[in-house]
Design an enzyme around this catalytic site. Sequence first.
Site, mmCIF file in Angstrom:
data_model
loop_
_atom_site.group_PDB
_atom_site.id
_atom_site.type_symbol
_atom_site.label_atom_id
_atom_site.label_comp_id
_atom_site.label_asym_id
_atom_site.label_seq_id
_atom_site.Cartn_x
_atom_site.Cartn_y
_atom_site.Cartn_z
ATOM 1 N N GLY A 175 0.902 -1.327 0.096
ATOM 2 C CA GLY A 175 -0.097 0.058 0.022
ATOM 3 C C GLY A 175 0.899 1.437 0.092
ATOM 4 O O GLY A 175 1.926 0.960 0.266
ATOM 5 N N CYS A 218 5.523 -5.882 1.397
ATOM 6 C CA CYS A 218 5.915 -4.654 1.106
ATOM 7 C C CYS A 218 5.157 -3.817 2.336
ATOM 8 O O CYS A 218 5.921 -3.801 3.500
ATOM 9 C CB CYS A 218 5.456 -3.936 -0.235
ATOM 10 S SG CYS A 218 6.246 -2.708 -0.687
ATOM 11 N N TYR A 219 4.242 -2.995 2.267
ATOM 12 C CA TYR A 219 3.780 -2.093 3.246
ATOM 13 C C TYR A 219 3.144 -3.113 4.343
ATOM 14 O O TYR A 219 3.271 -2.847 5.567
ATOM 15 C CB TYR A 219 2.410 -1.352 2.750
ATOM 16 C CG TYR A 219 1.989 -0.433 3.911
ATOM 17 C CD1 TYR A 219 2.574 0.669 4.634
ATOM 18 C CD2 TYR A 219 0.898 -1.028 4.731
ATOM 19 C CE1 TYR A 219 1.966 1.089 5.809
ATOM 20 C CE2 TYR A 219 0.326 -0.372 5.735
ATOM 21 C CZ TYR A 219 0.890 0.615 6.316
ATOM 22 O OH TYR A 219 0.492 1.273 7.627
ATOM 23 N N HIS A 254 7.154 -7.505 -4.212
ATOM 24 C CA HIS A 254 5.841 -7.966 -4.559
ATOM 25 C C HIS A 254 6.059 -9.459 -4.997
ATOM 26 O O HIS A 254 6.205 -9.624 -6.600
ATOM 27 C CB HIS A 254 4.954 -6.977 -5.526
ATOM 28 C CG HIS A 254 4.766 -5.709 -4.588
ATOM 29 N ND1 HIS A 254 3.562 -5.530 -4.207
ATOM 30 C CD2 HIS A 254 5.468 -4.542 -4.517
ATOM 31 C CE1 HIS A 254 3.531 -4.321 -3.588
ATOM 32 N NE2 HIS A 254 4.531 -3.705 -3.647
ATOM 33 N N GLU A 300 3.458 -10.980 -6.173
ATOM 34 C CA GLU A 300 2.314 -11.268 -7.121
ATOM 35 C C GLU A 300 2.495 -10.630 -8.560
ATOM 36 O O GLU A 300 1.648 -11.347 -9.310
ATOM 37 C CB GLU A 300 1.053 -10.638 -6.641
ATOM 38 C CG GLU A 300 1.170 -9.188 -6.351
ATOM 39 C CD GLU A 300 1.770 -8.779 -5.039
ATOM 40 O OE1 GLU A 300 2.640 -9.476 -4.301
ATOM 41 O OE2 GLU A 300 1.884 -7.535 -4.517
ATOM 42 N N GLY A 329 -22.836 -7.765 -26.566
ATOM 43 C CA GLY A 329 -22.680 -8.908 -27.178
ATOM 44 C C GLY A 329 -21.344 -9.460 -27.139
ATOM 45 O O GLY A 329 -20.837 -10.459 -27.577
ATOM 46 N N VAL A 370 -17.977 -10.269 -24.770
ATOM 47 C CA VAL A 370 -17.642 -11.445 -23.813
ATOM 48 C C VAL A 370 -17.875 -10.850 -22.511
ATOM 49 O O VAL A 370 -18.730 -11.418 -21.674
ATOM 50 C CB VAL A 370 -16.127 -12.009 -23.754
ATOM 51 C CG1 VAL A 370 -16.102 -12.928 -22.682
ATOM 52 C CG2 VAL A 370 -15.879 -12.587 -25.167
ATOM 53 N N ASP A 371 -17.688 -9.642 -22.250
ATOM 54 C CA ASP A 371 -17.754 -9.229 -20.712
ATOM 55 C C ASP A 371 -19.056 -9.041 -20.488
ATOM 56 O O ASP A 371 -19.517 -9.361 -19.420
ATOM 57 C CB ASP A 371 -16.730 -7.832 -20.386
ATOM 58 C CG ASP A 371 -15.566 -8.015 -21.108
ATOM 59 O OD1 ASP A 371 -14.754 -9.261 -21.214
ATOM 60 O OD2 ASP A 371 -14.739 -7.032 -21.289
ATOM 61 N N SER A 381 -21.810 -9.983 -21.609
ATOM 62 C CA SER A 381 -22.486 -11.237 -21.855
ATOM 63 C C SER A 381 -22.344 -11.909 -20.743
ATOM 64 O O SER A 381 -23.340 -12.518 -20.069
ATOM 65 C CB SER A 381 -22.084 -11.950 -23.094
ATOM 66 O OG SER A 381 -22.255 -11.268 -24.286
ATOM 67 N N LYS A 387 -9.313 -11.042 -17.997
ATOM 68 C CA LYS A 387 -10.034 -11.403 -19.289
ATOM 69 C C LYS A 387 -10.251 -12.997 -19.399
ATOM 70 O O LYS A 387 -11.357 -13.586 -19.681
ATOM 71 C CB LYS A 387 -9.604 -10.848 -20.597
ATOM 72 C CG LYS A 387 -10.232 -10.910 -21.851
ATOM 73 C CD LYS A 387 -11.128 -9.913 -22.074
ATOM 74 C CE LYS A 387 -12.080 -9.749 -23.234
ATOM 75 N NZ LYS A 387 -12.955 -8.588 -23.236
#
Length: 518
Positions: free
Chosen positions: A57, A84-85, A175, A177, A229, A231-232, A234, A374
């Site tokens: 953070g 980290c933080y 980090h 991640e 129409g 992907v997201d 829908s 996605k």
Amino acid sequence: MKNPDRLLIIDFGSQVTQLIARRLRELHVYCEIHPFNKVTEAFLAEFAPKAVILSGGPASVFAEGAPLPPRAVFGLGVPILGICYGQQAMMHLLGGKVQRGHGTAEFGRAYVTPTEEKLSILDGWFAEGREQVWMSHGDHVSEIAPGFQVYGTSPSAPFAITADPARHFYAVQFHPEVHHTPKGAKLYENFVKLAGFKGDWTMDAYREAAIQRIRDQVGTAKVICGLSGGVDSSVAAVLIHEAIGDQLTCVFVDHGLLRLGEAEQVVTMFRDHYNMPLIHADESDLFLGALEGVSDPETKRKIIGKLFIDVFQKHAHDVGGAKFLAQGTLYPDVIESVSFSGGPSVTIKSHHNVGGLPEKMGLKLVEPLRELFKDEVRALGRELGLPASFIGRHPFPGPGLAIRCPGEITREKLDILRQADAVYIDQIRKHGLYDEIWQAFAAILPMKTVGVMGDHRTYDFALALRAVTSVDGMTADYYPFTHDFLGETATRIIQEVPGINRVFYDCTSKPPGTIELE
Ligand code: XMP
């Protein structure tokens, strides 16, 4: 539903907190992110996490009212990882010392080397002596808390990796991640293993939890959803429909700038197959009328954006008393650093969305995909039974074919473009290339050229073909089709599509180009 084994991520506001969640989902571990100020002792008792991660953070533990986890977290008797933080907060609360940045801020790539002692969360690390990690911090730990030892150091972070293995407390300055810490995923894997997670959490379970969250948020209120129409939207619509049934109405705005057969496909899929209340707003005359004679790209985008909102609002009104607007916002749309506009200061293109609408209409947002990427949305779509052909579709921009028709838009040009695009995509599918390509489309150029067909002179439009590979649409490279493929495709288009007599292939990467032509 009984709570599954779950991991709690306490969020201190890092830009990459969601990436921690993503890494854990990849390991089939269920986790929830909660902001530090919501995590009280009572919350901890109720949540009963099997492990806790303290995120990074932007704050400093020296700041007044610095964000800190409740001390009770260290009394839960579960493994804790501070990042980290999160590491600094941990040291601060457990009796170590943190020093202010004062010119020692460190950003970017660094290399960590191990100390003598072995640590289980570092299994698989240091095979080649050192590991690359990604640092991004101002303050740093200057004295570790009692019980802790150092397991890895970097030139500017002597406490890069520290731990108190007896209590299962782990703390890293970098980090794990992000992709730039290549062994980061391994570190998470080791951490969740020692916490006793079985790794049996699936997208199906995610869907169940998401449905429950939607029900809790919406109650008995009505929801409207702008369905494109794509992907997201829908996946968002199908998920919400599963949660609240006919409390959801979708509005599909057909602006006359869709691809061949697209409107029918969307309406058939959602109204007939999924049995969803769907308003098919055929407003092509309105849009194409307003675009007549307009060739400036930004003007086109602004006209379409504004009309879209007007039309949407008009139809949403018919639903009567909707309290929520559903959107298929994804996590990358949320992070500023990878926002669609290319950053906070420059507008390359005015992107089309329904921004501003919720306030104007007094609606609250339902964004069930906000924490997903996605590929995860596609996995969720598969889980919801959306056909593969729908889920794997290339992105299609809100302004549609308008921005693939540089210069003036006419119905004639749009018809030609639709047919040419369909032949091009058919070629790509036939050659088994569709899924290798991020996005492929044809654009009709604002010029005519001379050709000869049979014994006749032709004077027809030129067409540009575009195909790119990309991870997120922010940068892209052109797709290296073979010459045979390009030759065959150009021949097919010219033979099958009246109005085109020349075909170009666009070899521009992004940057310096953009994916769309406008
Ligand atoms: P550009 O052309 O900016 O496109 O390189 C990057 C990605 O965004 C899509 N795109 C849009 N998507 N509304 C959208 O929802 C828009 O106005 C819009 N303009 C471009 C583009 O198709 C590519 O995937």
